[in-house]
Design an enzyme around this catalytic site. Structure first.
Site, PDB file in Angstrom:
ATOM      1  N   ASP A 297       1.440   4.738   2.253  1.00 19.77           N
ATOM      2  CA  ASP A 297       1.037   5.409   3.488  1.00 19.77           C
ATOM      3  C   ASP A 297       1.448   6.883   3.451  1.00 19.77           C
ATOM      4  O   ASP A 297       2.560   7.207   3.039  1.00 19.77           O
ATOM      5  CB  ASP A 297       1.716   4.733   4.693  1.00 19.77           C
ATOM      6  CG  ASP A 297       1.535   3.228   4.678  1.00 19.77           C
ATOM      7  OD1 ASP A 297       0.426   2.772   4.987  1.00 19.77           O
ATOM      8  OD2 ASP A 297       2.491   2.504   4.324  1.00 19.77           O
TER       9      ASP A 297
ATOM     10  N   ASP B 277       0.862  -1.184   0.000  1.00 24.52           N
ATOM     11  CA  ASP B 277       0.000   0.000   0.000  1.00 24.52           C
ATOM     12  C   ASP B 277       0.900   1.237   0.000  1.00 24.52           C
ATOM     13  O   ASP B 277       2.123   1.105  -0.020  1.00 24.52           O
ATOM     14  CB  ASP B 277      -0.912  -0.004   1.239  1.00 24.52           C
ATOM     15  CG  ASP B 277      -0.130   0.173   2.546  1.00 24.52           C
ATOM     16  OD1 ASP B 277       1.120   0.208   2.509  1.00 24.52           O
ATOM     17  OD2 ASP B 277      -0.768   0.289   3.602  1.00 24.52           O
TER      18      ASP B 277
ATOM     19  N   ASP C 248      -3.291   4.725   2.599  1.00 23.36           N
ATOM     20  CA  ASP C 248      -3.626   5.110   3.974  1.00 23.36           C
ATOM     21  C   ASP C 248      -3.265   6.579   4.175  1.00 23.36           C
ATOM     22  O   ASP C 248      -2.141   6.982   3.880  1.00 23.36           O
ATOM     23  CB  ASP C 248      -2.825   4.277   5.006  1.00 23.36           C
ATOM     24  CG  ASP C 248      -3.348   2.855   5.133  1.00 23.36           C
ATOM     25  OD1 ASP C 248      -4.452   2.577   4.621  1.00 23.36           O
ATOM     26  OD2 ASP C 248      -2.656   2.026   5.739  1.00 23.36           O
TER      27      ASP C 248
HETATM   28  P1  DGT Z   1       4.153  -2.548   3.039  1.00 19.94           P
HETATM   29  O1  DGT Z   1       3.641  -3.920   3.291  1.00 19.94           O
HETATM   30  O2  DGT Z   1       5.035  -2.507   1.846  1.00 19.94           O
HETATM   31  O3  DGT Z   1       3.080  -1.526   2.974  1.00 19.94           O
HETATM   32  O4  DGT Z   1       5.101  -2.225   4.303  1.00 19.94           O
HETATM   33  P2  DGT Z   1       4.961  -1.066   5.364  1.00 19.94           P
HETATM   34  O5  DGT Z   1       6.169  -1.101   6.208  1.00 19.94           O
HETATM   35  O6  DGT Z   1       4.627   0.214   4.677  1.00 19.94           O
HETATM   36  O7  DGT Z   1       3.774  -1.543   6.285  1.00 19.94           O
HETATM   37  P3  DGT Z   1       2.305  -0.936   6.501  1.00 19.94           P
HETATM   38  O8  DGT Z   1       1.831  -0.187   5.321  1.00 19.94           O
HETATM   39  O9  DGT Z   1       1.452  -2.051   6.987  1.00 19.94           O
HETATM   40  O10 DGT Z   1       2.442   0.062   7.732  1.00 19.94           O
HETATM   41  C1  DGT Z   1       3.274   1.185   7.712  1.00 19.94           C
HETATM   42  C2  DGT Z   1       3.927   1.355   9.031  1.00 19.94           C
HETATM   43  O11 DGT Z   1       3.107   2.010   9.937  1.00 19.94           O
HETATM   44  C3  DGT Z   1       4.262   0.007   9.676  1.00 19.94           C
HETATM   45  O12 DGT Z   1       5.595   0.022  10.089  1.00 19.94           O
HETATM   46  C4  DGT Z   1       3.361  -0.062  10.875  1.00 19.94           C
HETATM   47  C5  DGT Z   1       3.205   1.393  11.203  1.00 19.94           C
HETATM   48  N1  DGT Z   1       2.104   1.803  12.042  1.00 19.94           N
HETATM   49  C6  DGT Z   1       2.248   2.691  13.009  1.00 19.94           C
HETATM   50  N2  DGT Z   1       1.130   2.898  13.634  1.00 19.94           N
HETATM   51  C7  DGT Z   1       0.202   2.133  13.083  1.00 19.94           C
HETATM   52  C8  DGT Z   1      -1.181   1.921  13.334  1.00 19.94           C
HETATM   53  O13 DGT Z   1      -1.804   2.483  14.207  1.00 19.94           O
HETATM   54  N3  DGT Z   1      -1.792   1.061  12.504  1.00 19.94           N
HETATM   55  C9  DGT Z   1      -1.112   0.442  11.495  1.00 19.94           C
HETATM   56  N4  DGT Z   1      -1.782  -0.370  10.685  1.00 19.94           N
HETATM   57  N5  DGT Z   1       0.174   0.604  11.255  1.00 19.94           N
HETATM   58  C10 DGT Z   1       0.825   1.434  12.053  1.00 19.94           C
HETATM   59 MG    MG Z   2       2.826   0.494   3.599  1.00 17.73          MG
END
Ligand code: DGT
Ligand code: MG
Length: 376
Positions: free
Chosen positions: A207, A205, A300
């Site tokens: 963010d 996704d 997000d």
């Molecule tokens: P991806 O799978 O490529 O999107 O990897 P990320 O690291 O972007 O993971 P993502 O999009 O699930 O979440 C972004 C970061 O935000 C992750 O390290 C978790 C963090 N985060 C901080 N606070 C919150 C919260 O309240 N809810 C969620 N869902 N994530 C949070």
């Molecule tokens: Mg992400």
């Protein structure tokens, strides 16, 4: 005389926030197996074993060399018995039979499919599995199931959402988000967070963190943004969660607690101009109308007050393991509490408690002073 600094395993911190890790992982064959094991434990809601494998994966990702002998992991933190067994087997046989068993496990395979749908988590997967459902085809065919609005969107845009988001797509969406936000708040700060901020080339996704420097806050901003996208036909799905932050709130002790910012989980329609029109001749015009020239993308958006922006940025940049370890470090090494809103001094929280019960006058109490942040 060697200029390469010697690697000292005992100096590797148990906290990922105290370790330097690049995106170049020389121990992928181990960490992939750990992540499969961790995911299986997550599906079984066994948080302790899940975290054990995630921590071990995080440690091996920081090593500047590939592990080839058991001696290589001597002295490293987070190498429990289960972890060592998997490493040993991979060193000897090139693969882990335990990870392989998981990949062939019926329950794991079903949960893996179910949770790949936006809006479907472990709880829903458990329910479907208990009903005897095993594949997404069976779920789709079961007309008695009551799907949430989120899950319906998840099935509707399934193919697009399971295909990775590229950096180019993230940049394109970033422009859209910035332009839209700035039509309502010209001074707003829009920052891409998550994996793309960490330099990853693909993600599941995109963010964003949005804040407005200065005193002005606009609770309606998020609603205005999504309303405009709706009018422009760019919004495929959206769920706005209102802020639940209250000032005197003590941070949650849960490892993966959600924060309290106003946020929106959306699916945007990103038009893909890259489709090469020249390959269609005029006689094929009818076919052209059938070509889907857009892709559904999970976005997000998180809105933060400017004074909490730094904490929100830290938390939303991830990775999740980095965030967990930062909070653990704050708790155990600094006797403080960190969440996405602030860094709290526990002694002052104790004071707050005394203010509430009336043993300390309010004038003596200053809330969450963050001078210790400088140490990070
Ligand atoms: P991806 O799978 O490529 O999107 O990897 P990320 O690291 O972007 O993971 P993502 O999009 O699930 O979440 C972004 C970061 O935000 C992750 O390290 C978790 C963090 N985060 C901080 N606070 C919150 C919260 O309240 N809810 C969620 N869902 N994530 C949070
Ligand atoms: Mg992400």
């Amino acid at each position: 005389e060697s200029e390469v600094p010697l690697f000292t395993a005992s100096k590797v911190s148990q906290y990922s926030c105290q370790r330097k890790t690049t995106l170049n992982n020389c121990n992928k064959k181990f960490t992939d197996a750990f992540e499969i094991m961790a995911e299986n434990y997550e599906f079984k809601e066994n948080e302790v074993f899940c975290l054990e494998f995630l921590r071990a994966a995080s440690v091996l990702k920081c090593l500047p060399f590939p592990v080839t002998r058991m001696k290589d992991i001597q002295g490293l933190p987070c190498m429990g018995d289960q972890v060592r067994d998997v490493i040993e087997e991979i060193i000897e046989d090139g693969e882990s039979s335990r990870a392989k068993d998981v990949l062939n496990d019926e329950r794991y395979k079903s949960f893996k499919q179910f949770t790949s749908v936006f809006g479907v988590g472990v709880k829903t997967s458990e329910k479907w599995f208990r009903m005897g459902l095993r594949t997404l085809e069976e779920v789709k065919a079961d007309k008695t199931l009551k799907l949430s609005k989120m899950q319906r969107a998840g099935f509707l845009y399934y193919e697009d959402l399971v295909s990775f988001v590229s950096k180019a797509e993230a940049d394109a969406v970033s422009l859209i988000v910035k332009n839209t936000v700035c039509t309502f708040l010209p001074d707003a700060l829009v920052t891409i967070t998550g994996g793309f901020r960490r330099g990853k080339k693909i993600g599941h996704d995109i963010d964003f963190l949005i804040t407005n420097p200065g005193p002005r806050e606009d609770d309606e901003l998020l609603h205005k943004v999504v309303d405009l996208w709706k009018k422009q036909g760019l919004l495929l799905y959206c769920d706005i969660i209102e802020s639940t932050f209250v000032k005197e709130q003590i941070p949650s002790r849960e490892v993966d607690a959600m924060d309290h910012f106003q946020k929106c989980f959306a699916i945007l329609k990103l038009y893909t101009p890259s489709i090469d029109n020249s390959s269609y001749n005029t006689s094929k015009k009818c076919d052209m109308a059938e070509v889907k020239d857009w892709k559904a993308i999970r976005v997000d958006l998180v809105i933060t007050p400017f004074e909490q922006y730094a904490y929100a940025l830290l938390g939303w940049t991830g990775s999740r393991q980095f965030g967990r370890d930062l909070r653990r470090y704050a708790t155990h090494e600094r006797k403080m509490m960190l969440d996405n809103h602030a860094l709290y001094d526990k002694r002052k929280l104790f004071m707050l408690h005394q203010v509430v019960v009336g043993t300390v006058p309010e004038s003596k109490y200053s809330y969450a002073e963050n001078s210790m942040l400088e140490e990070y």
